[in-house]
Design an enzyme around this catalytic site. Structure first.
Site, PDB file in Angstrom:
ATOM      1  N   HIS A   1      -2.382  -9.185  -2.871  1.00  0.00           N
ATOM      2  CA  HIS A   1      -2.528 -10.528  -2.295  1.00  0.00           C
ATOM      3  C   HIS A   1      -3.442 -11.335  -3.216  1.00  0.00           C
ATOM      4  O   HIS A   1      -3.830 -10.849  -4.296  1.00  0.00           O
ATOM      5  CB  HIS A   1      -3.070 -10.441  -0.866  1.00  0.00           C
ATOM      6  CG  HIS A   1      -4.285  -9.575  -0.727  1.00  0.00           C
ATOM      7  ND1 HIS A   1      -5.487  -9.878  -1.326  1.00  0.00           N
ATOM      8  CD2 HIS A   1      -4.493  -8.395  -0.075  1.00  0.00           C
ATOM      9  CE1 HIS A   1      -6.383  -8.955  -1.035  1.00  0.00           C
ATOM     10  NE2 HIS A   1      -5.808  -8.018  -0.291  1.00  0.00           N
TER      11      HIS A   1
ATOM     12  N   HIS B   1      -6.498  -9.615  -4.697  1.00  0.00           N
ATOM     13  CA  HIS B   1      -6.215  -8.807  -5.897  1.00  0.00           C
ATOM     14  C   HIS B   1      -5.953  -9.718  -7.100  1.00  0.00           C
ATOM     15  O   HIS B   1      -6.381  -9.427  -8.211  1.00  0.00           O
ATOM     16  CB  HIS B   1      -4.959  -7.943  -5.684  1.00  0.00           C
ATOM     17  CG  HIS B   1      -5.095  -6.918  -4.599  1.00  0.00           C
ATOM     18  ND1 HIS B   1      -4.422  -7.004  -3.407  1.00  0.00           N
ATOM     19  CD2 HIS B   1      -5.809  -5.778  -4.533  1.00  0.00           C
ATOM     20  CE1 HIS B   1      -4.718  -5.959  -2.663  1.00  0.00           C
ATOM     21  NE2 HIS B   1      -5.564  -5.207  -3.306  1.00  0.00           N
TER      22      HIS B   1
ATOM     23  N   ARG C   1      -4.197  -5.150   4.953  1.00  0.00           N
ATOM     24  CA  ARG C   1      -3.959  -4.765   6.355  1.00  0.00           C
ATOM     25  C   ARG C   1      -3.742  -5.980   7.261  1.00  0.00           C
ATOM     26  O   ARG C   1      -3.329  -5.816   8.405  1.00  0.00           O
ATOM     27  CB  ARG C   1      -5.102  -3.898   6.878  1.00  0.00           C
ATOM     28  CG  ARG C   1      -5.152  -2.527   6.212  1.00  0.00           C
ATOM     29  CD  ARG C   1      -6.177  -1.601   6.840  1.00  0.00           C
ATOM     30  NE  ARG C   1      -6.007  -0.236   6.400  1.00  0.00           N
ATOM     31  CZ  ARG C   1      -6.717   0.349   5.417  1.00  0.00           C
ATOM     32  NH1 ARG C   1      -7.626  -0.326   4.768  1.00  0.00           N
ATOM     33  NH2 ARG C   1      -6.486   1.610   5.087  1.00  0.00           N
TER      34      ARG C   1
END
Ligand code: PAF
Length: 282
Positions: free
Chosen positions: A31, A34, A187
């Site tokens: 995402h 990162h 998550r």
């Protein structure tokens, strides 16, 4: 960009690289958080290696290893567009062989893991340190990039590098948030609309705590009461305050304090973590 799934090919490819190497270790499902690590690594190094490996030895028996999102095709595209040289995406057997119960592990000291995430995730940081050490060895990187959202992980990896004299610089990178302040996490995709709304109260608690600290409130209990009030509906695992340099718990807050929260959502049981530096936002 090369996509490599075995250790020998990676070693050979690394030998042929000219100039500084930066490593961004990830478990994929990339995402914008990162991406910020990757962009920084690309800016600072001639060669960037991104590892994508859902590391089974850092998951406990009742955790989300099986359902952890795996989005290799999209991840590879993101890396390609960002200017990455190598994506290293090995299978589990390639990393650990077939006898995963007889591995040599790196175990951080009890004093670093008997608290916060390490307390509920027993063995988690052994798995993290062991895979990260392996990736440091394989990549021969001079710099490795880690997000500050996983503050305890970052502290433990910095300690491992110092204690074991790894010749690598750890570059901490700021937490990336959605416009409404939810910290980005792979998550987050487990959350339904209702849970996402509830989850926002984690970052809200942290930002309110920072305001309270700036207004002169130094007692943890007032901040904890406020946070618990805001986070009703979530199962709060911890609200803690540590010194950012030592990760020792603090009763009296000061400009080195990091406040950390872990909480689970009620429906998908998603465990979310977030933190804030009460003095300088990082
Ligand atoms: O932060 C993560 O994604 C993982 O813990 C890491 C550092 C890639 C090790 O598996």
């Amino acid at each position: 960009m090369k996509i490599i799934d075995n250790i020998n090919d990676l070693k050979n490819e690394v030998k042929s690289l000219i100039g500084p190497i930066g490593l961004v270790p990830t478990m994929g499902a990339l995402h914008d958080g990162h991406k910020s690590l990757i962009d920084r690594a690309v800016k600072e190094n001639d060669n960037v290696i991104v590892s994508i490996f859902v590391n089974p030895i850092q998951f406990g028996a009742n955790e989300d290893l099986d359902k952890y999102p795996r989005t290799l095709e999209q991840d590879v595209k993101l890396c390609q567009n960002a200017g990455v040289k190598i994506v290293f995406a090995p299978k589990v057997d390639e990393m650990y062989g077939t006898d995963k119960n007889n591995l040599t592990l790196i175990c951080p000291p009890y004093s670093a893991v008997d608290k916060l995430c390490g307390k509920s995730r027993v063995g988690h940081f052994d798995g993290v340190c062991s895979v990260v050490a392996k990736l440091f060895n394989l990549s021969k990187a001079q710099k490795a990039y880690f997000g500050q959202k996983d503050a305890q992980q970052l502290f433990i990896i910095q300690k491992m590098v110092k204690d074991l004299d790894f010749d690598i610089e750890i570059v901490p990178c700021p937490i990336v948030r959605e416009a409404d302040n939810l910290a980005l996490s792979s998550r987050n995709r487990y959350l339904n609309e209702e849970e996402r709304k509830l989850a926002l109260n984690i970052s809200k608690s942290l930002f309110e705590a920072k305001k309270m600290y700036e207004m002169g409130i130094k007692e943890t209990n007032k901040i904890i009461d406020n946070s618990l009030n805001l986070m009703q509906g979530l199962e709060v695992e911890y609200i803690e305050f540590v010194d950012k340099n030592t990760f020792e718990f603090q009763q009296n807050l000061n400009d080195n304090t990091i406040m950390l929260i872990a909480a689970k959502t009620p429906i998908s049981n998603t465990r979310l973590i977030d933190n804030i530096n009460l003095c300088t936002n990082f």
